[in-house]
Design an enzyme around this catalytic site. Structure first.
Site, PDB file in Angstrom:
ATOM      1  N   ALA A  33       0.854  -1.194   0.000  1.00 16.46           N
ATOM      2  CA  ALA A  33       0.000   0.000   0.000  1.00 16.46           C
ATOM      3  C   ALA A  33       0.887   1.239   0.000  1.00 16.46           C
ATOM      4  CB  ALA A  33      -0.935  -0.005   1.209  1.00 16.46           C
ATOM      5  N   GLY A  34       1.297   1.647  -1.196  1.00 10.65           N
ATOM      6  CA  GLY A  34       2.113   2.848  -1.341  1.00 10.65           C
ATOM      7  C   GLY A  34       1.244   3.996  -1.820  1.00 10.65           C
ATOM      8  N   ILE A  65       9.370   4.204   6.514  1.00  9.85           N
ATOM      9  CA  ILE A  65       9.114   5.155   7.588  1.00  9.85           C
ATOM     10  C   ILE A  65      10.399   5.919   7.915  1.00  9.85           C
ATOM     11  CG2 ILE A  65       8.147   5.458   9.887  1.00  9.85           C
ATOM     12  CD1 ILE A  65       6.290   4.228   7.656  1.00  9.85           C
ATOM     13  N   ARG A 105       3.369  18.343   1.954  1.00  9.57           N
ATOM     14  CA  ARG A 105       4.000  18.352   0.629  1.00  9.57           C
ATOM     15  C   ARG A 105       4.713  19.674   0.382  1.00  9.57           C
ATOM     16  NH1 ARG A 105      -1.088  15.189  -2.011  1.00  9.57           N
ATOM     17  NH2 ARG A 105      -0.199  13.084  -1.842  1.00  9.57           N
ATOM     18  N   VAL A 162      28.438  20.970 -14.519  1.00  8.92           N
ATOM     19  CA  VAL A 162      29.307  22.149 -14.470  1.00  8.92           C
ATOM     20  C   VAL A 162      30.702  21.764 -13.986  1.00  8.92           C
ATOM     21  CG1 VAL A 162      29.714  24.366 -13.305  1.00  8.92           C
ATOM     22  CG2 VAL A 162      27.430  23.821 -14.194  1.00  8.92           C
ATOM     23  N   GLY A 185      31.991  18.827 -14.308  1.00  8.97           N
ATOM     24  CA  GLY A 185      32.568  17.779 -15.138  1.00  8.97           C
ATOM     25  C   GLY A 185      32.916  16.551 -14.321  1.00  8.97           C
ATOM     26  N   GLU A 210       6.083  11.157  -0.160  1.00  9.60           N
ATOM     27  CA  GLU A 210       4.834  11.917   0.062  1.00  9.60           C
ATOM     28  C   GLU A 210       4.026  12.052  -1.226  1.00  9.60           C
ATOM     29  OE1 GLU A 210       4.442  15.063   2.770  1.00  9.60           O
ATOM     30  OE2 GLU A 210       6.277  14.570   3.871  1.00  9.60           O
ATOM     31  N   GLN A 213       4.005  11.615 -10.368  1.00  9.58           N
ATOM     32  CA  GLN A 213       2.885  11.179 -11.212  1.00  9.58           C
ATOM     33  C   GLN A 213       1.565  11.314 -10.452  1.00  9.58           C
ATOM     34  OE1 GLN A 213       5.876   9.494 -10.950  1.00  9.58           O
ATOM     35  NE2 GLN A 213       6.530  10.273 -12.963  1.00  9.58           N
TER      36      GLN A 213
END
Length: 393
Positions: free
Chosen positions: A133-134, A160, A250, A345, A347, A371, A375
């Site tokens: 359950a994600g 967690i 969030r 930058v 390299g 969190e 998508q």
């Protein structure tokens, strides 16, 4: 941000917070960041420094012994700590995530009991996700069964943050498993579980790409008996509280993303002015200037969106769900792009552990995942737009 514009400039007290946190990070957090990452150990130095300065959980209201910082000030703290060390910023962000359900739905007794301990330095964690359950959090299997005046918890939580370090855990569990599939979220309740409760144990730390200083473990509940007064809100309201919590937190992930992106940009700018090739600093080459300009532009855009979302979090405005998802999604995408370009930058040097940018790049990736993946954030934003819940600026 300029302080000359009363509409868009940070108030003096917020500028002062930024300066204070930046000074603390420079002196007590940044010097240990590489070692924390290399050894994959908890950043105890940062923990001690943040607690001593009351920056470990600045969101806790004064009523419960905290400093009562608003959502924007809390974001600034997280941003500045992430600029120096992403793992350390999870101390602050994790404490807000774990305790936000209490602030939103907890009884006054529960708030006084646990938020005061958080203000004193005890850590709070958030236990929502499970092995199966994600993104579909409502499919959780952890159960809480009523037994007299108590509840008995059984199950496992995964991913967690700071598990095993934190003293307290907001745990989501199914209390009514017999509801129809479409209503299963109504059968979930939230509880405060203490690390010291009999039957609580932890798995081995995950071996992660980044944020190695923040331990991520499974948490196991084996007939964990807790008193009924540790339920957060009414029975069956836990999932709603969990989703409201994420609307607010969030924004803190967006602040983390802005911080690590700014840290990478800062280092790239310094390097570009010092590194010489073909007889002059590489900062004088237009191709590199365009890259740096895009990096700076996008970091500032992410910051402005994050601060706008923080304002909506503070006021609990109707369009917070959209702005929280937008800030998290945009800022984390920017963080990934900026840290990758900062490595470019430098390299070959950027690809080595002798410089901090490869660590920042690895750390930035998680902001696109936890969190709610980006998508999922786009699904959230689309639903908000289609329902008409977005402010018309």
């Amino acid at each position: 941000m300029s302080d000359k514009n009363p509409l868009y400039g940070l108030p003096e007290e917020h500028q002062a917070i930024r300066e204070a946190v930046r000074g603390l990070c420079y002196a007590k957090i940044a010097p240990h960041a590489a070692e924390v990452d290399d050894q994959a150990r908890y950043p105890q130095e940062a923990h001690n420094a943040l607690v001593e300065a009351d920056f470990h959980a600045p969101h806790v209201p004064e009523l419960y012994g905290g400093v009562g910082a608003d959502a924007l000030a809390t974001c600034i703290v997280i941003e500045e700590v992430a600029r120096a060390c992403m793992s350390s910023s999870l101390i602050v962000a994790g404490n807000k995530l774990g305790s936000m359900p209490l602030l939103l739905a907890g009884s006054e007794d529960l708030k006084h009991r646990y938020l005061t301990k958080l203000a004193e330095g005890e850590g709070f964690c958030y236990a929502l996700s499970e092995p199966e359950a994600g993104s579909d959090a409502a499919s959780m299997k952890t159960r809480a069964v009523r037994d007299g005046d108590s509840w008995v918890l059984n199950g496992v939580k995964r991913w967690i943050s700071n598990a095993g370090v934190g003293a307290y855990y907001t745990v989501l569990a199914v209390t009514d498993p017999d509801l129809p599939l479409r209503q299963r979220s109504k059968g979930i309740s939230a509880f405060v579980v203490e690390k010291s409760d009999a039957g609580v144990s932890f798995g081995a730390p995950e071996r992660k790409l980044g944020i190695k200083g923040s331990p991520t473990r499974e948490v196991y509940f084996d007939n964990v008996r807790i008193p009924g007064d540790r339920m957060i809100g009414a029975e069956g309201t836990g999932f709603e509280t969990a989703m409201r919590t994420l609307d607010h937190t969030r924004v803190t992930i967006a602040a983390q993303a802005v911080g690590v992106a700014q840290g990478a940009l800062d280092y790239a700018l310094l390097y570009a002015q010092e590194r010489r090739q073909f007889g002059k600093p590489i900062a004088e080459f237009q191709g590199l200037q365009f890259m740096l300009a895009d990096m700076g532009m996008k970091v500032e855009a992410a910051r402005q969106l994050t601060y706008a979302a923080a304002g909506r979090s503070e006021r609990s405005e109707q369009d917070l769900t959209f702005f929280g998802a937008a800030a998290k999604c945009f800022a984390s995408d920017v963080a990934m792009e900026v840290t990758v370009n900062a490595v470019q930058v430098l390299g070959g040097y950027g690809y080595t552990k002798d410089y901090p940018l490869e660590r920042m790049m690895r750390d930035a990736k998680i902001t696109q995942i936890y969190e709610g993946t980006n998508q999922v954030q786009r699904i959230v934003m689309a639903r908000q737009l289609l329902s008409g819940i977005q402010s018309q600026l």
